[in-house]
Design an enzyme around this catalytic site. Structure first.
Site, PDB file in Angstrom:
ATOM      1  N   ASP A 285     -11.551   7.068  -2.505  1.00 60.92           N
ATOM      2  CA  ASP A 285     -10.311   6.354  -2.800  1.00 60.92           C
ATOM      3  C   ASP A 285     -10.590   5.431  -3.992  1.00 60.92           C
ATOM      4  OD1 ASP A 285      -7.742   5.377  -2.794  1.00 60.92           O
ATOM      5  OD2 ASP A 285      -7.674   4.955  -0.651  1.00 60.92           O
TER       6      ASP A 285
HETATM    7  C1  NOJ Z   1      -5.211   3.946  -3.218  1.00 61.43           C
HETATM    8  C2  NOJ Z   1      -4.592   4.551  -2.003  1.00 61.43           C
HETATM    9  O1  NOJ Z   1      -5.253   4.124  -0.841  1.00 61.43           O
HETATM   10  C3  NOJ Z   1      -4.557   6.064  -2.020  1.00 61.43           C
HETATM   11  O2  NOJ Z   1      -3.783   6.508  -0.943  1.00 61.43           O
HETATM   12  C4  NOJ Z   1      -4.038   6.571  -3.326  1.00 61.43           C
HETATM   13  O3  NOJ Z   1      -4.009   7.981  -3.314  1.00 61.43           O
HETATM   14  C5  NOJ Z   1      -4.903   6.050  -4.452  1.00 61.43           C
HETATM   15  N1  NOJ Z   1      -4.864   4.599  -4.460  1.00 61.43           N
HETATM   16  C6  NOJ Z   1      -4.474   6.584  -5.818  1.00 61.43           C
HETATM   17  O4  NOJ Z   1      -3.282   6.023  -6.199  1.00 61.43           O
END
Ligand code: NOJ
Length: 751
Positions: A285
């Site tokens: 993430d």
């Molecule tokens: C953080 C989020 O937790 C995740 O769900 C997302 O896909 C990413 N950022 C990218 O935007």
């Protein structure tokens, strides 16, 4: 009659291992892997490190720097970079100007629609209709791919039992069986039938794993999840997604039992790779690699990179610990070249599978499909089927289109952006059809008396109350549209209290006092504690954030073109203090009942002894939730009868068939969602009081009867008891019914 079961013996079902490699659908010798290996052989260490890096344009000092980085093979993927011309140009640079011509894979969060926005995933789960959800995700992919996006960070598969958590909106609710059905549908919709089709995107099941169990529902918080809970509940939808062929997995932000999910070798290596045989790509993430420093699990970014690489995180999103350190880590022998090759092979294989090497460019014609009328129609259908009717006293609904006039009131009646919900980077309020507009279009402006009453959901000002009440008084009925603005749910948007925000409750109370029929429609990102509103309203529809077409979908239901048919994918609690409360709960040694619960009001002043029964309840909330999982009403009535089992005794490795009849005994053709629950009465570890094991959405015409059949295999009854996954012999309850609280009951034994 029944045998007791104590020791796990006969039927040890070692579920995961055996079939894993066949199910994941990827074979080591396939063409994509061969081509990835061939490419790998030509790559320098720098080329490889570049592929392991995914960057956001914000990382660069302008477009030229970004282009140069791509030319230099500095990154294998971009996120949040889209649009036909932009993507074709950056791909041209990657393919024709970088050393090896490796195309980029462009990622973006397309979570519940791209431009045609569908209900939030929690709402889609309330449809209990994987077929329409699959189609919704297909449409999202058609739209997103037309802008160069080839990878979506969806589906979000975090089970949660905490409605305070803002990201409950993005998931499929509390149950592993329902969430797994949705996971399959979403992956199939995203990836389509042919991965090389220009409209196919790579799916990314996230957030692996445990993120939905953030303590206190506070986003990013620590999680403690026992292994049985992890394996029997939390991991289930991820397994369903990988079985359906999901090409990628995202490692989560959270600390899981003391080991951050992004550095967790147990979940990422042992379970995902070894037990399940997952051959796709793992991406972190956003900065979850370097956040391991803040977790106190890595000394610095370099150490974090080692831990993530050891756990098998192939690509790092947004932070640069791989890029900055991998070379040195190899020199220091903290990681091996084989690890790097594995990561790069996984990444390249996904690019080959998607046909990016053969066809890296976007056809500008494809974007003409965006907001296609057929897509909007589907969004309307999904929004209809996602809406759950929670009350309908005195048949307040449906309303007649011939009604003299209606008062339309409430902060969500005409809030085009809010009805789209969280996570729609690309959805635009200007495309939304709001409830106000839909009611006006249906009834004509003249019949609609509109007063917002509150300007936005958190508004506390009573300034418009008198006008709202006056509008209600001069109308034949009231439609109140309230709930939460989009910003109150989603990532980083957790709440401590889960009541209706602002002064909405007071406004609803004032409207109820007019004595006019009051229909309350709640549009929100989470299950709110709406006990008072349920009392005040004559009818209540729970519509979540229904997306672009929420308005017409709601008028379809309110004015009776179709019956509401959704059912709750989460238990509704009476207040935040009751959290967590879910149908999969354990019985305790002191379960409460109507007889044993003493409400707080009945406790005498200065009692001399504790006469409360020593049971498991709250003095104020009692021992039941506000509404059970699976609950939802219809304009018609369904009668359940003739529950039958093919046998009262199941063989250790066998199955039984459970059937029932469901009759539409009311006045409207409608859908019913029939649910099958079991209870394993005694286990080597305690079992939940109810476990959903199957469901069907049936369309039943007035007066007709549908036969519904479920096959329960012994493997469906398996659970992880701390050492192995097994089905234990003994007694089981079984129910077929309309929700987790009601239904026809029988039992059987496993010998
Ligand atoms: C953080 C989020 O937790 C995740 O769900 C997302 O896909 C990413 N950022 C990218 O935007």
């Amino acid at each position: 009659m029944f045998i007791r079961k104590n020791i796990p013996l006969a039927i040890v079902v070692m579920v995961s291992l055996v079939l894993a490699s066949c199910l994941t659908g990827h074979h080591d010798n396939d063409e994509a892997v061969t081509r990835a290996n061939q490419m790998l052989a030509r790559m320098t260490l720098e080329d490889k490190i570049g592929q392991m890096s995914q960057l956001d344009p914000g990382f660069f000092d302008g477009e030229e720097q970004l282009k140069q980085a791509v030319r230099d093979g500095r990154c294998g993927s971009l996120l949040n970079y889209w649009g036909v011309e932009k993507v074709n140009e950056i791909q041209r640079i990657a393919v024709t100007e970088s050393r090896l011509g490796i195309p980029l894979i462009i990622g973006r969060d397309v979570i519940h629609g791209y431009r045609t926005i569908f209900p939030i995933p929690l709402g889609m789960a309330a449809s209990w209709n994987p077929g329409i959800v699959k189609e919704a995700f297909r449409i999202s992919s058609v739209e997103a791919s037309s802008q160069g996006i080839k990878w979506t960070f969806a589906p979000m598969l975090d089970i949660t039992w905490d409605p305070r958590w803002g990201r409950i909106a993005e998931g499929c609710g509390e149950d592993p069986v329902l969430a797994s059905a949705m996971a399959r549908a979403m992956v199939e919709g995203i990836q389509g039938d042919d991965l090389t089709d220009p409209t196919a995107l790579a799916a990314c099941a996230k957030h692996y794993v445990g993120y939905g169990f953030a303590e206190a529902g506070r986003d990013y918080n620590t999680t403690y999840i026992s292994e049985p809970l992890l394996r029997d509940v939390v991991l289930k939808p991820f397994k369903a997604a990988t079985d359906a062929g999901a090409l990628s997995i995202m490692s989560a932000f959270n600390d899981l039992n003391g080991v951050p999910a992004t550095g967790n070798e147990f979940t990422l290596k042992q379970i995902l790779r070894d037990e399940w045989g997952f051959k796709g790509m793992v991406v972190s993430d956003w900065a979850s690699v370097t956040e391991m420093v803040l977790h106190g699990y890595a000394t610095d970014d370099k150490d974090a990179a080692v831990k993530a690489i050891n756990a098998g995180v192939d690509m790092e999103m947004s932070s640069t610990s791989y890029f900055d350190n991998v070379k040195q880590l190899l020199e220091e022998k903290k990681i091996t070249e084989a690890q790097i090759d594995d990561a790069v092979r996984n990444i390249l294989t996904v690019k080959y599978r998607l046909g990016l090497f053969d066809n890296p460019y976007v056809n500008p014609e494809a974007q003409k499909k965006i907001l296609d009328p057929a897509f909007l129609d589907h969004a309307r259908k999904v929004a209809r089927q996602s809406t759950v009717m929670l009350k309908n006293e005195g048949n307040a609904l449906p309303m007649s289109e011939n009604i003299g006039s209606v008062a339309v009131i409430g902060p969500l009646a005409d809030a085009p952006r809010d009805q789209l919900g969280t996570w729609c980077f690309d959805g635009q309020g200007e495309n939304s059809v709001t409830p106000l507009r839909a009611v006006r279009e249906l009834l004509g402006e003249r019949k609609v008396n509109y007063v917002a009453g509150l300007s936005y959901s958190r508004d506390k000002s009573p300034d418009q109350f008198n006008a709202a009440v006056a509008a209600a008084r001069r109308s034949d009925a009231i439609l109140f549209f309230g709930g939460e603005e989009w910003i109150l749910s989603g990532e980083g948007q957790s709440r401590g209290e889960i009541d209706l925000p602002g002064s909405q409750s007071a406004l609803i109370e004032a409207l109820a006092a007019t004595g006019k029929p009051l229909v309350v429609v709640i549009m929100a990102g989470r299950p709110l504690a709406i006990g008072d509103e349920l009392q005040d309203a004559d009818a209540l529809l729970y519509a979540w954030h229904g997306g672009t077409m929420a308005g017409p979908a709601l008028t379809d239901l309110i004015f009776g073109k179709e019956s509401p048919s959704g059912k709750l994918p989460v238990t509704f609690v009476k207040g935040a203090g009751q959290i967590p409360f879910y149908h999969y709960r354990k019985n305790t040694g002191r379960p409460a009942s109507e007889k044993t619960w003493t409400p707080i009001e009945k406790i005498p002043v200065n009692p001399t002894q504790n006469s409360l029964g020593y049971r498991s309840f709250h003095l104020d909330y009692g021992y039941t939730p506000l509404l059970p999982f699976g609950y939802g009403l219809s304009y018609t009535t369904f009668d359940y009868s003739d529950l039958k089992l093919s046998s009262q005794v199941m063989d250790a490795s066998g199955s039984i068939t459970v059937t029932a009849r469901v009759t539409n005994s009311g006045n409207m053709d409608a859908d019913e969602i029939v649910q099958l629950y079991i209870r394993d009465r005694v286990g080597s570890i305690t079992r939940p009081v109810k476990e959903l094991k199957g469901f069907r959405r049936l369309h039943i015409k007035i007066g007709e009867t549908a036969d519904v059949e479920f096959v329960i295999n012994s493997a469906d009854l398996a659970f992880f008891n701390g050492a192995v996954t097994l089905t234990e012999p003994g007694e089981f309850d079984v129910w077929i019914g309309p929700n987790s609280d009601e239904g026809l009951h029988s039992d059987f034994i496993i010998e």
